[in-house]
Scaffold this motif. Structure first.
Motif, PDB file in Angstrom:
ATOM      1  N   UNK A 290       0.821  -1.221   0.000  1.00 23.18           N
ATOM      2  CA  UNK A 290       0.000   0.000   0.000  1.00 23.18           C
ATOM      3  C   UNK A 290       0.853   1.270   0.000  1.00 23.18           C
ATOM      4  N   UNK A 291       1.541   1.535  -1.111  1.00 26.55           N
ATOM      5  CA  UNK A 291       2.449   2.684  -1.157  1.00 26.55           C
ATOM      6  C   UNK A 291       1.696   4.002  -1.019  1.00 26.55           C
ATOM      7  N   UNK A 292       0.426   4.042  -1.477  1.00 26.88           N
ATOM      8  CA  UNK A 292      -0.355   5.270  -1.296  1.00 26.88           C
ATOM      9  C   UNK A 292      -0.628   5.526   0.190  1.00 26.88           C
ATOM     10  N   UNK A 293      -0.915   4.437   0.932  1.00 27.60           N
ATOM     11  CA  UNK A 293      -1.139   4.577   2.376  1.00 27.60           C
ATOM     12  C   UNK A 293       0.159   4.963   3.088  1.00 27.60           C
ATOM     13  N   UNK A 294       1.271   4.350   2.683  1.00 26.48           N
ATOM     14  CA  UNK A 294       2.577   4.676   3.269  1.00 26.48           C
ATOM     15  C   UNK A 294       2.892   6.150   3.044  1.00 26.48           C
ATOM     16  N   UNK A 295       2.618   6.640   1.833  1.00 24.11           N
ATOM     17  CA  UNK A 295       2.887   8.039   1.500  1.00 24.11           C
ATOM     18  C   UNK A 295       1.963   8.980   2.259  1.00 24.11           C
ATOM     19  N   UNK A 296       0.713   8.568   2.449  1.00 25.74           N
ATOM     20  CA  UNK A 296      -0.244   9.373   3.205  1.00 25.74           C
ATOM     21  C   UNK A 296       0.197   9.501   4.661  1.00 25.74           C
ATOM     22  N   UNK A 297       0.583   8.371   5.265  1.00 24.15           N
ATOM     23  CA  UNK A 297       1.055   8.396   6.656  1.00 24.15           C
ATOM     24  C   UNK A 297       2.319   9.248   6.767  1.00 24.15           C
ATOM     25  N   UNK A 298       3.218   9.086   5.793  1.00 25.14           N
ATOM     26  CA  UNK A 298       4.460   9.855   5.803  1.00 25.14           C
ATOM     27  C   UNK A 298       4.206  11.349   5.706  1.00 25.14           C
ATOM     28  N   UNK A 299       3.240  11.752   4.872  1.00 19.33           N
ATOM     29  CA  UNK A 299       2.933  13.170   4.731  1.00 19.33           C
ATOM     30  C   UNK A 299       2.296  13.709   6.001  1.00 19.33           C
ATOM     31  N   UNK A 300       1.467  12.913   6.657  1.00 18.44           N
ATOM     32  CA  UNK A 300       0.876  13.330   7.937  1.00 18.44           C
ATOM     33  C   UNK A 300       1.975  13.551   8.983  1.00 18.44           C
ATOM     34  N   UNK A 301       2.963  12.668   8.984  1.00 18.73           N
ATOM     35  CA  UNK A 301       4.088  12.816   9.910  1.00 18.73           C
ATOM     36  C   UNK A 301       4.888  14.077   9.597  1.00 18.73           C
ATOM     37  N   UNK A 302       5.088  14.347   8.299  1.00 16.99           N
ATOM     38  CA  UNK A 302       5.853  15.533   7.917  1.00 16.99           C
ATOM     39  C   UNK A 302       5.121  16.812   8.305  1.00 16.99           C
ATOM     40  N   UNK A 303       3.810  16.829   8.135  1.00 17.81           N
ATOM     41  CA  UNK A 303       3.017  17.992   8.545  1.00 17.81           C
ATOM     42  C   UNK A 303       3.142  18.222  10.047  1.00 17.81           C
TER      43      UNK A 303
END
Length: 335
Positions: A290-303
């Motif tokens: 689930x690379x889209x989910x991984x990227x979503x979680x990563x962006x939430x962490x970056x925010x």
């Protein structure tokens, strides 16, 4: 074009008050803030982000860096990353996509250019870039490759676990001669997926046959060529696991060219679950990452890092799982 000064005249306040109101400053009374925002909406005011960035000392740009865009990064992987990032990123921000392998000088990556950086890392060779960014103080999250350093925020997939479970399933169907087409040898994902394959064979007391372990490079072309190599063996495998779907699609074409039917003559399993996998002929059995989910979680962490400077949890591992379609079946010849 409507400016802050135009809004200030109509509201009967200073342009500084307008600027603060539009940026939700607590220094401005709610009634004044509502009045200013209403006038701005009626005038269809569009913020000047160049000026806003100077005031806020922000670039309104997120850097998304891949190990390489031209080597080992499929188009579907790129799309899923951008989709995941955009699902949570404020619409005022833009994304700048780059390949680490094309960077000549790291010193051009500065806080004035990027408010935060996401690295989609495949290889340990990215470490020099990752640690450089960490030293600059730019908020940073590394995705896709599991890191051993807990000081760097990291979201990755459990590739090893997904492959091991998939090969367990294949063996339960009766497959004993299993082959593996590896990805780029320098990529951490290749090592983790290979380990999952070997773990399953070992668990079921099946030998790792050297002639069945071949190296591709994640491209369709390498999947095609390496599958032909495996099919030309005196005793071909009954199942081939490919370290990504692009190679698996190339392997499907090689079977067609050799007049071998999938899954009647040979089964194939891929990895990633790209959009095309369900539309191949036959539909590809693959491991969903689930690379889209991984990227979503990563962006939430970056925010969270950009807003607060800290995270409650810095290391997140996301499960992968087998998606059964038509390319996996019982072996027709027991070995």
């Amino acid at each position: 074009m409507v400016t802050i000064k135009d809004i200030a005249k109509l509201a009967g306040v200073s342009h500084t008050t307008v600027s603060r109101a539009l940026n939700d400053s607590p220094l401005i009374k709610p009634a004044t803030k509502d009045k200013i925002k209403k006038i701005a909406a009626e005038l269809h005011y569009v913020p000047n982000f160049n000026a806003k960035s100077l005031v806020n000392q922000k670039s309104y740009t997120i850097g998304v860096f891949f190990s390489s865009i031209s080597h080992g990064t499929s188009s579907s992987f790129l799309v899923d990353v951008i989709k995941g990032v955009n699902s949570v990123l404020d619409e005022n921000y833009s994304i700048a996509v780059n390949g680490i392998d094309t960077l000549v000088h790291f010193d051009k990556i500065i806080s004035k250019r990027f408010d935060g950086i996401i690295v989609l890392s495949q290889s340990d060779t990215d470490n020099a870039f990752i640690y450089y960014i960490q030293q600059t103080g730019i908020p940073l999250v590394v995705l896709n490759r599991r890191l051993d350093d807990p000081s760097i925020p990291n979201v990755s997939a459990n590739d090893q676990q997904g492959v091991e479970q998939a090969i367990d399933e294949a063996i339960s169907l009766g497959h004993k001669n299993l082959a593996y087409i590896n990805g780029k040898s320098s990529f951490r994902s290749s090592a983790e997926r290979k380990q999952g394959f070997v773990n399953s064979l070992s668990k079921h007391r099946l030998p790792v046959q050297p002639e069945f372990m071949v190296n591709g490079d994640y491209s369709m072309e390498s999947g095609f060529e390496k599958m032909k190599q495996l099919l030309d063996l005196p005793t071909p495998p009954s199942l081939v696991f490919c370290a990504n779907d692009d190679m698996a699609i190339g392997a499907l074409k090689a079977c067609f060219s050799k007049e071998r039917k999938v899954p009647n003559d040979i089964s194939i399993i891929g990895f990633d679950d790209i959009a095309f996998a369900q539309y191949s002929t036959p539909a590809l059995t693959t491991i969903h990452k689930p690379i889209d989910k991984i990227s979503e979680i990563g962006m939430q962490m970056l925010i969270a890092l950009m807003n607060n400077g800290t995270l409650e949890k810095t290391q997140i591992l996301v499960d992968t799982f087998l998606v059964k379609r038509e390319s996996l079946s019982f072996p027709t010849k027991q070995s």
